[in-house]
Write a protein that holds these residues in place. Structure first.
Motif, mmCIF file in Angstrom:
data_model
loop_
_atom_site.group_PDB
_atom_site.id
_atom_site.type_symbol
_atom_site.label_atom_id
_atom_site.label_comp_id
_atom_site.label_asym_id
_atom_site.label_seq_id
_atom_site.Cartn_x
_atom_site.Cartn_y
_atom_site.Cartn_z
ATOM 1 N N GLY A 1 -34.096 91.193 -28.218
ATOM 2 C CA GLY A 1 -34.362 92.607 -28.414
ATOM 3 C C GLY A 1 -34.195 93.497 -27.200
ATOM 4 O O GLY A 1 -34.318 94.715 -27.316
ATOM 5 N N ALA A 2 -33.914 92.911 -26.023
ATOM 6 C CA ALA A 2 -33.831 93.735 -24.812
ATOM 7 C C ALA A 2 -32.720 94.780 -24.873
ATOM 8 O O ALA A 2 -32.955 95.949 -24.546
ATOM 9 C CB ALA A 2 -33.683 92.846 -23.581
ATOM 10 N N PRO A 3 -31.490 94.431 -25.274
ATOM 11 C CA PRO A 3 -30.445 95.462 -25.329
ATOM 12 C C PRO A 3 -30.772 96.593 -26.296
ATOM 13 O O PRO A 3 -30.553 97.771 -25.993
ATOM 14 C CB PRO A 3 -29.199 94.682 -25.787
ATOM 15 N N GLN A 4 -31.325 96.237 -27.476
ATOM 16 C CA GLN A 4 -31.679 97.259 -28.451
ATOM 17 C C GLN A 4 -32.793 98.164 -27.914
ATOM 18 O O GLN A 4 -32.813 99.374 -28.163
ATOM 19 C CB GLN A 4 -32.149 96.620 -29.761
ATOM 20 N N ALA A 5 -33.732 97.563 -27.161
ATOM 21 C CA ALA A 5 -34.826 98.350 -26.597
ATOM 22 C C ALA A 5 -34.298 99.357 -25.580
ATOM 23 O O ALA A 5 -34.702 100.528 -25.565
ATOM 24 C CB ALA A 5 -35.857 97.437 -25.958
ATOM 25 N N MET A 6 -33.394 98.899 -24.707
ATOM 26 C CA MET A 6 -32.825 99.791 -23.704
ATOM 27 C C MET A 6 -32.019 100.911 -24.356
ATOM 28 O O MET A 6 -32.134 102.081 -23.985
ATOM 29 C CB MET A 6 -31.942 98.989 -22.740
ATOM 30 N N MET A 7 -31.201 100.546 -25.330
ATOM 31 C CA MET A 7 -30.348 101.530 -25.990
ATOM 32 C C MET A 7 -31.183 102.550 -26.772
ATOM 33 O O MET A 7 -30.982 103.768 -26.659
ATOM 34 C CB MET A 7 -29.369 100.828 -26.928
ATOM 35 N N SER A 8 -32.139 102.070 -27.560
ATOM 36 C CA SER A 8 -32.950 102.987 -28.371
ATOM 37 C C SER A 8 -33.827 103.864 -27.488
ATOM 38 O O SER A 8 -34.040 105.045 -27.787
ATOM 39 C CB SER A 8 -33.803 102.201 -29.371
ATOM 40 N N GLY A 9 -34.343 103.303 -26.394
ATOM 41 C CA GLY A 9 -35.162 104.098 -25.486
ATOM 42 C C GLY A 9 -34.376 105.238 -24.881
ATOM 43 O O GLY A 9 -34.855 106.390 -24.798
ATOM 44 N N GLU A 10 -33.149 104.946 -24.453
ATOM 45 C CA GLU A 10 -32.309 105.994 -23.865
ATOM 46 C C GLU A 10 -31.952 107.053 -24.908
ATOM 47 O O GLU A 10 -32.006 108.261 -24.634
ATOM 48 C CB GLU A 10 -31.038 105.377 -23.288
ATOM 49 N N MET A 11 -31.592 106.604 -26.111
ATOM 50 C CA MET A 11 -31.188 107.556 -27.159
ATOM 51 C C MET A 11 -32.356 108.423 -27.608
ATOM 52 O O MET A 11 -32.203 109.638 -27.823
ATOM 53 C CB MET A 11 -30.587 106.788 -28.336
ATOM 54 N N ALA A 12 -33.531 107.824 -27.749
ATOM 55 C CA ALA A 12 -34.708 108.608 -28.131
ATOM 56 C C ALA A 12 -35.076 109.592 -27.036
ATOM 57 O O ALA A 12 -35.489 110.729 -27.314
ATOM 58 C CB ALA A 12 -35.881 107.681 -28.437
ATOM 59 N N GLY A 13 -34.939 109.158 -25.785
ATOM 60 C CA GLY A 13 -35.226 110.050 -24.669
ATOM 61 C C GLY A 13 -34.309 111.252 -24.657
ATOM 62 O O GLY A 13 -34.748 112.397 -24.435
#
Length: 265
Positions: free
Chosen positions: A183-195
């Motif tokens: 889940g690390a890549p999805q977490a990084m990607m979603s965090g950036e997009m939500a930000g």
């Protein structure tokens, strides 16, 4: 992982963020937040709330009562007898609905299992058992350098990622892969997009920008995660009545059978 988290926190502070450690969210309602910081209860207001609080997300519970299925992941950092070039993944019926791993990192490795705890298979006892086997194989030497544990959501993406001024990312959004638990890549990607969506929402005074985040995330990951969730259901259905070779050939990502769609009859 600890280094990654610390670096992200440092970057956030360098860009004007206030980081509060030893803090727990107690309640969220509209734009008001209630949280406990080092024993003191504090109330605050926020234009946008992003729930990045992991698998057992308090923010997620505020959105809905839906609770995903979890595996318990437990892991040791152990010394290797010699450097390995490849990751080792292993399976056994006792590692219920999960698997074990040896991820080499130079002269050490992350050794762990992710399993559904039950009365017949206690994850910590299983981890010690398999670690002993790897020592007997001459791959791992005695000693445990660190220990970690955590819940891994394996039910797939939540049905709702955004409501009002609240958005969920990473494990809180159910973006972990239902088969591998990655889940690390999805977490990084979603965090950036939500930000980025949150920035636009604040700049333009329009919370509707958060909805674009959910649409983009679903476009990126829903196909992959929905397929993995169907394979997980198939794996669970066959766990007690099929041998591990048959189960893995149809449900583990490294095998050709994983690509075949599961048809509902």
């Amino acid at each position: 992982r600890q280094g990654l988290d610390m670096n992200l926190a440092r970057q956030a502070v360098a860009n004007g963020a206030i980081v509060l450690s030893d803090t727990r969210l107690l309640k969220i309602a509209n734009q008001k937040l209630l949280f406990r910081h080092r024993g003191k209860v504090i109330e605050a207001e926020s234009t946008v709330v992003i729930g990045a609080d992991g698998s057992n997300s308090v923010v997620g519970k505020a959105l809905s009562s839906w609770r995903p299925e979890f595996l318990l992941g437990i892991q040791y950092q152990v010394p290797l007898a010699k450097e390995l070039e490849r990751t080792i993944v292993f399976f056994h019926k006792s590692i219920t609905h999960g698997y074990g791993w040896l991820f080499p990192k130079g002269i050490t490795a992350n050794f762990g299992i992710g399993a559904l705890p039950n009365q017949h298979a206690r994850p910590f006892e299983l981890l010690e058992l398999f670690l002993g086997m790897f020592r007997n194989l001459g791959l791992v030497t005695p000693g445990i350098l660190s220990r970690s544990r955590g819940l891994i959501p394996v039910s797939g993406m939540r049905s709702e990622l955004v409501r009002g001024n609240v958005a969920l990312v990473g494990d809180a959004a159910g973006l972990t892969h239902p088969i591998t638990g990655a889940g690390a890549p999805q977490a990084m990607m979603s965090g950036e997009m939500a930000g980025m969506a949150a920035v636009e929402a604040v700049r333009n005074g329009n919370i509707g920008y958060l909805s674009s985040y959910e649409s983009e995330i679903r476009g990126l990951y829903s196909g992959v995660l929905d397929h993995a969730a169907s394979k997980r259901k198939l794996m669970i259905d066959r766990w007690s009545s099929h041998d591990m070779k048959s189960i893995c050939s149809q449900t583990w990502i490294a095998f050709e059978g994983y690509r075949k769609r599961v048809r509902n009859i």
